[in-house]
Scaffold this motif. Structure first.
Motif, PDB file in Angstrom:
ATOM      1  N   LYS A   3       0.865 -10.527  17.687  1.00 15.10           N
ATOM      2  CA  LYS A   3       0.068 -10.032  16.557  1.00 15.10           C
ATOM      3  C   LYS A   3       0.290  -8.549  16.299  1.00 15.10           C
ATOM      4  CE  LYS A   3      -4.204 -10.925  15.728  1.00 15.10           C
ATOM      5  NZ  LYS A   3      -5.654 -11.155  15.824  1.00 15.10           N
ATOM      6  N   SER A   4       0.621  -7.789  17.334  1.00 13.36           N
ATOM      7  CA  SER A   4       0.813  -6.341  17.163  1.00 13.36           C
ATOM      8  C   SER A   4       2.054  -6.019  16.328  1.00 13.36           C
ATOM      9  CB  SER A   4       0.910  -5.659  18.525  1.00 13.36           C
ATOM     10  OG  SER A   4       2.057  -6.122  19.220  1.00 13.36           O
ATOM     11  N   ARG A   5       2.943  -6.978  16.122  1.00 12.28           N
ATOM     12  CA  ARG A   5       4.163  -6.769  15.330  1.00 12.28           C
ATOM     13  C   ARG A   5       3.944  -7.080  13.851  1.00 12.28           C
ATOM     14  NH1 ARG A   5       7.656  -3.699  16.133  1.00 12.28           N
ATOM     15  NH2 ARG A   5       9.202  -4.973  15.101  1.00 12.28           N
ATOM     16  N   PHE A   6       2.700  -7.256  13.420  1.00  5.13           N
ATOM     17  CA  PHE A   6       2.379  -7.553  12.028  1.00  5.13           C
ATOM     18  C   PHE A   6       1.738  -6.334  11.386  1.00  5.13           C
ATOM     19  CE2 PHE A   6       3.100 -11.759  13.476  1.00  5.13           C
ATOM     20  CZ  PHE A   6       3.306 -12.555  12.367  1.00  5.13           C
ATOM     21  N   ARG A   7       1.985  -6.165  10.069  1.00  7.90           N
ATOM     22  CA  ARG A   7       1.330  -5.080   9.318  1.00  7.90           C
ATOM     23  C   ARG A   7       0.770  -5.659   8.031  1.00  7.90           C
ATOM     24  NH1 ARG A   7       4.695  -3.030   4.984  1.00  7.90           N
ATOM     25  NH2 ARG A   7       6.755  -3.912   5.220  1.00  7.90           N
ATOM     26  N   SER A   8      -0.283  -5.054   7.552  1.00 10.87           N
ATOM     27  CA  SER A   8      -0.951  -5.508   6.332  1.00 10.87           C
ATOM     28  C   SER A   8      -0.098  -5.175   5.114  1.00 10.87           C
ATOM     29  CB  SER A   8      -2.315  -4.839   6.201  1.00 10.87           C
ATOM     30  OG  SER A   8      -2.912  -5.208   4.979  1.00 10.87           O
ATOM     31  N   ILE A   9       0.065  -6.163   4.221  1.00 10.32           N
ATOM     32  CA  ILE A   9       0.803  -5.929   2.976  1.00 10.32           C
ATOM     33  C   ILE A   9      -0.098  -6.134   1.762  1.00 10.32           C
ATOM     34  CG2 ILE A   9       3.085  -6.398   3.912  1.00 10.32           C
ATOM     35  CD1 ILE A   9       2.901  -9.197   2.688  1.00 10.32           C
ATOM     36  N   GLY A  10      -1.404  -6.263   1.990  1.00  9.67           N
ATOM     37  CA  GLY A  10      -2.353  -6.337   0.891  1.00  9.67           C
ATOM     38  C   GLY A  10      -2.587  -7.745   0.372  1.00  9.67           C
ATOM     39  N   ILE A  11      -3.348  -7.810  -0.667  1.00 11.04           N
ATOM     40  CA  ILE A  11      -3.740  -9.071  -1.275  1.00 11.04           C
ATOM     41  C   ILE A  11      -2.612  -9.587  -2.156  1.00 11.04           C
ATOM     42  CG2 ILE A  11      -5.406 -10.143  -2.838  1.00 11.04           C
ATOM     43  CD1 ILE A  11      -7.403  -8.023  -1.900  1.00 11.04           C
ATOM     44  N   LYS A  12      -2.423 -10.902  -2.186  1.00  4.47           N
ATOM     45  CA  LYS A  12      -1.366 -11.507  -3.003  1.00  4.47           C
ATOM     46  C   LYS A  12      -1.639 -11.247  -4.480  1.00  4.47           C
ATOM     47  CE  LYS A  12       1.176 -15.741  -3.664  1.00  4.47           C
ATOM     48  NZ  LYS A  12       1.420 -17.086  -3.147  1.00  4.47           N
ATOM     49  N   GLY A  13      -0.614 -10.820  -5.207  1.00  5.50           N
ATOM     50  CA  GLY A  13      -0.734 -10.566  -6.636  1.00  5.50           C
ATOM     51  C   GLY A  13      -1.302  -9.205  -6.984  1.00  5.50           C
ATOM     52  N   ALA A  14      -1.596  -8.386  -5.982  1.00  3.62           N
ATOM     53  CA  ALA A  14      -2.125  -7.046  -6.245  1.00  3.62           C
ATOM     54  C   ALA A  14      -0.979  -6.126  -6.655  1.00  3.62           C
ATOM     55  CB  ALA A  14      -2.814  -6.495  -5.004  1.00  3.62           C
ATOM     56  N   PRO A  15      -1.272  -5.090  -7.437  1.00  3.02           N
ATOM     57  CA  PRO A  15      -0.220  -4.131  -7.797  1.00  3.02           C
ATOM     58  C   PRO A  15       0.378  -3.499  -6.551  1.00  3.02           C
ATOM     59  CG  PRO A  15      -2.180  -3.746  -9.108  1.00  3.02           C
ATOM     60  CD  PRO A  15      -2.539  -4.764  -8.064  1.00  3.02           C
ATOM     61  N   SER A  16       1.691  -3.339  -6.546  1.00  8.46           N
ATOM     62  CA  SER A  16       2.354  -2.746  -5.393  1.00  8.46           C
ATOM     63  C   SER A  16       2.355  -1.227  -5.511  1.00  8.46           C
ATOM     64  CB  SER A  16       3.784  -3.268  -5.284  1.00  8.46           C
ATOM     65  OG  SER A  16       4.473  -3.009  -6.479  1.00  8.46           O
ATOM     66  N   GLY A  17       2.442  -0.572  -4.378  1.00  9.59           N
ATOM     67  CA  GLY A  17       2.493   0.885  -4.370  1.00  9.59           C
ATOM     68  C   GLY A  17       1.207   1.499  -3.839  1.00  9.59           C
ATOM     69  N   PHE A  18       1.196   2.808  -3.771  1.00 12.78           N
ATOM     70  CA  PHE A  18       0.036   3.528  -3.287  1.00 12.78           C
ATOM     71  C   PHE A  18      -1.062   3.509  -4.342  1.00 12.78           C
ATOM     72  CE2 PHE A  18       3.571   5.595  -0.998  1.00 12.78           C
ATOM     73  CZ  PHE A  18       3.173   5.279   0.291  1.00 12.78           C
ATOM     74  N   GLU A  19      -2.303   3.311  -3.898  1.00  5.80           N
ATOM     75  CA  GLU A  19      -3.420   3.184  -4.827  1.00  5.80           C
ATOM     76  C   GLU A  19      -3.616   4.423  -5.695  1.00  5.80           C
ATOM     77  OE1 GLU A  19      -7.808   1.662  -4.156  1.00  5.80           O
ATOM     78  OE2 GLU A  19      -6.376   0.692  -2.817  1.00  5.80           O
ATOM     79  N   GLU A  20      -3.349   5.604  -5.136  1.00  5.80           N
ATOM     80  CA  GLU A  20      -3.530   6.829  -5.917  1.00  5.80           C
ATOM     81  C   GLU A  20      -2.477   6.978  -7.011  1.00  5.80           C
ATOM     82  OE1 GLU A  20      -1.504   7.921  -1.989  1.00  5.80           O
ATOM     83  OE2 GLU A  20      -3.304   6.850  -2.560  1.00  5.80           O
ATOM     84  N   ASN A  21      -1.362   6.253  -6.927  1.00  2.00           N
ATOM     85  CA  ASN A  21      -0.311   6.337  -7.938  1.00  2.00           C
ATOM     86  C   ASN A  21      -0.452   5.304  -9.045  1.00  2.00           C
ATOM     87  OD1 ASN A  21       0.865   8.434  -6.547  1.00  2.00           O
ATOM     88  ND2 ASN A  21       2.317   7.138  -5.470  1.00  2.00           N
ATOM     89  N   LEU A  22      -1.387   4.379  -8.939  1.00  2.70           N
ATOM     90  CA  LEU A  22      -1.502   3.293  -9.906  1.00  2.70           C
ATOM     91  C   LEU A  22      -1.943   3.769 -11.288  1.00  2.70           C
ATOM     92  CD1 LEU A  22      -3.073   0.459  -7.747  1.00  2.70           C
ATOM     93  CD2 LEU A  22      -0.679   0.831  -8.326  1.00  2.70           C
ATOM     94  N   LYS A  23      -2.554   4.956 -11.382  1.00  2.00           N
ATOM     95  CA  LYS A  23      -3.030   5.438 -12.682  1.00  2.00           C
ATOM     96  C   LYS A  23      -1.938   6.159 -13.480  1.00  2.00           C
ATOM     97  CE  LYS A  23      -4.859   9.513 -10.438  1.00  2.00           C
ATOM     98  NZ  LYS A  23      -6.017  10.245 -10.054  1.00  2.00           N
ATOM     99  N   TYR A  24      -0.773   6.377 -12.881  1.00  2.92           N
ATOM    100  CA  TYR A  24       0.323   7.056 -13.566  1.00  2.92           C
ATOM    101  C   TYR A  24       1.311   6.045 -14.118  1.00  2.92           C
ATOM    102  CZ  TYR A  24      -1.554  11.070 -11.108  1.00  2.92           C
ATOM    103  OH  TYR A  24      -2.390  12.036 -10.640  1.00  2.92           O
ATOM    104  N   GLY A  25       2.266   6.494 -14.925  1.00  4.78           N
ATOM    105  CA  GLY A  25       3.350   5.647 -15.401  1.00  4.78           C
ATOM    106  C   GLY A  25       3.006   4.822 -16.621  1.00  4.78           C
TER     107      GLY A  25
END
Length: 114
Positions: free
Chosen positions: A59-81
């Motif tokens: 289990k220690s070799r796993f990392r969280s990749i977030g919820i399926k279908g969520a926008p990718s990238g850092f949350e603070e960058n989602l308001k740009y672009g």
């Protein structure tokens, strides 16, 4: 303000987790029927002796990749672009390939001008 920081670093119950060794993705909504982990089991409630069904990593070799279908990238960058950063991966694919298809149609329509 410090409680917000603690909450944002805490993994959510429905986050998917990816094996860093082989790329297998544990999805809580599906569980793991090979190892008797029922659907709906969050990763933090998976037994400690559970291993990756593909490569056997712990289990220690796993990392969280977030919820399926969520926008990718850092949350603070989602308001740009111009709002494109807030699109889900499926919406981005539709936008990209739709624009490419439209460009092909416009290119082919140039033959009608002759």
């Amino acid at each position: 303000m410090s409680t917000q920081t603690a909450d944002s670093t805490e993994p959510k119950a429905l986050d998917r987790y990816e094996c860093l060794t082989c790329g297998y993705v544990y999805e809580p909504t599906k569980g793991d029927d090979r190892r008797q982990v029922p659907p709906g089991t969050p990763f933090n409630e998976v037994p400690a002796d559970w291993r990756c069904p593909v490569c056997g990593a712990t289990k220690s070799r796993f990392r969280s990749i977030g919820i399926k279908g969520a926008p990718s990238g850092f949350e603070e960058n989602l308001k740009y672009g111009l709002g494109v950063n807030a699109l889900t991966p499926g919406q981005k694919n539709l936008l990209i390939f739709g624009a490419l298809g439209l460009a092909v149609l416009f290119f082919l329509s140039l033959y009608g001008l002759q």
